[in-house]
Write an enzyme that holds these catalytic residues in place. Structure first.
Site, PDB file in Angstrom:
ATOM      1  N   PHE A   1      15.095  33.041 -27.321  1.00  0.00           N
ATOM      2  CA  PHE A   1      16.452  33.307 -27.806  1.00  0.00           C
ATOM      3  C   PHE A   1      17.163  31.984 -28.010  1.00  0.00           C
ATOM      4  CE2 PHE A   1      17.037  32.830 -23.280  1.00  0.00           C
ATOM      5  CZ  PHE A   1      18.266  32.204 -23.149  1.00  0.00           C
ATOM      6  N   CYS A   2      18.277  32.051 -28.746  1.00  0.00           N
ATOM      7  CA  CYS A   2      19.159  30.894 -28.892  1.00  0.00           C
ATOM      8  C   CYS A   2      20.598  31.391 -28.834  1.00  0.00           C
ATOM      9  CB  CYS A   2      18.805  30.053 -30.119  1.00  0.00           C
ATOM     10  SG  CYS A   2      18.649  30.920 -31.687  1.00  0.00           S
ATOM     11  N   ASN A   3      21.470  30.963 -29.742  1.00  0.00           N
ATOM     12  CA  ASN A   3      22.885  31.297 -29.631  1.00  0.00           C
ATOM     13  C   ASN A   3      23.288  32.617 -30.282  1.00  0.00           C
ATOM     14  OD1 ASN A   3      24.035  29.297 -28.009  1.00  0.00           O
ATOM     15  ND2 ASN A   3      23.905  27.827 -29.662  1.00  0.00           N
TER      16      ASN A   3
END
Length: 197
Positions: free
Chosen positions: A149-151
């Site tokens: 995941f990221c932002n």
């Protein structure tokens, strides 16, 4: 009752109602406990019914590029998941949760149990995920199941990491993509660990 006391009573009633209704993950699930290197962490939702997003997490319109909306699937064979699937992944300890953001973002708060392997160095760290270096690059026949995941849906860091991993031979079917990322995680009021939690 004097006006001041009535106002105080109204304020206290409103404050009590703000936390009166439970905020479960699902009707039958108030929280999930996950194992982390620092010990067990209980993931739940913020119980303040008036809680709101703030700062960066409340922004809706970032310039594209670089903050362009990401596709549901970053690469063929990769499974995109939501919060409930990610919680299940964590609770059952089914693999490695990778926060693929740069360290400054990671240090500002992350999902409990996540390890930081930034998108721009993930190929150099495939050995930590069960791949073995060979003369042609990487042999990933023993690769672990991972979730990246990221932002959020406007962040290209985890999709880039996923495509780079697959390009080095990481099996796409062992990769999960949590597209909602930190923005959705925070929007749902789920537990965050780190400096800005």
């Amino acid at each position: 009752m004097p006006p001041f006391h009535r106002l105080t009573a109204v304020f206290c009633l409103a404050a009590a109602q703000a936390v009166a209704d439970p905020v479960n993950i699902r009707p039958d699930m108030p929280s999930v406990t996950v194992e982390t290197p620092e010990g067990p962490v209980e993931i739940s939702r913020i119980q303040d019914n008036t809680n709101e997003l703030w700062g960066t997490w409340s922004q809706t319109s970032r310039p594209c590029p670089p903050f362009c909306i990401q596709p549901i699937s970053p690469a063929p064979g990769v499974t995109t998941i939501g919060e409930l699937e990610l919680l299940d992944f964590l609770e059952k300890n089914e693999g490695i949760l990778i926060d693929s953001r740069t360290y400054d973002w990671y240090a500002g708060g992350t999902i409990p149990g996540a390890v930081n392997i930034p998108y721009d160095v993930v190929v150099d760290r495939l050995g930590e995920l069960g791949c073995e270096a060979d003369f042609d690059g990487w042999d990933c026949t023993g690769a672990q199941r991972v979730a990246l995941f990221c932002n959020g849906v406007w962040c290209g860091q985890s999709p880039t990491a996923i495509r780079n991993m697959i390009g080095e031979g990481y099996p796409a079917e062992r990769i999960l993509y949590y597209r909602g990322g930190m923005q959705m995680w925070r929007m749902l009021g789920l537990t965050v660990t780190g400096d800005d939690s």
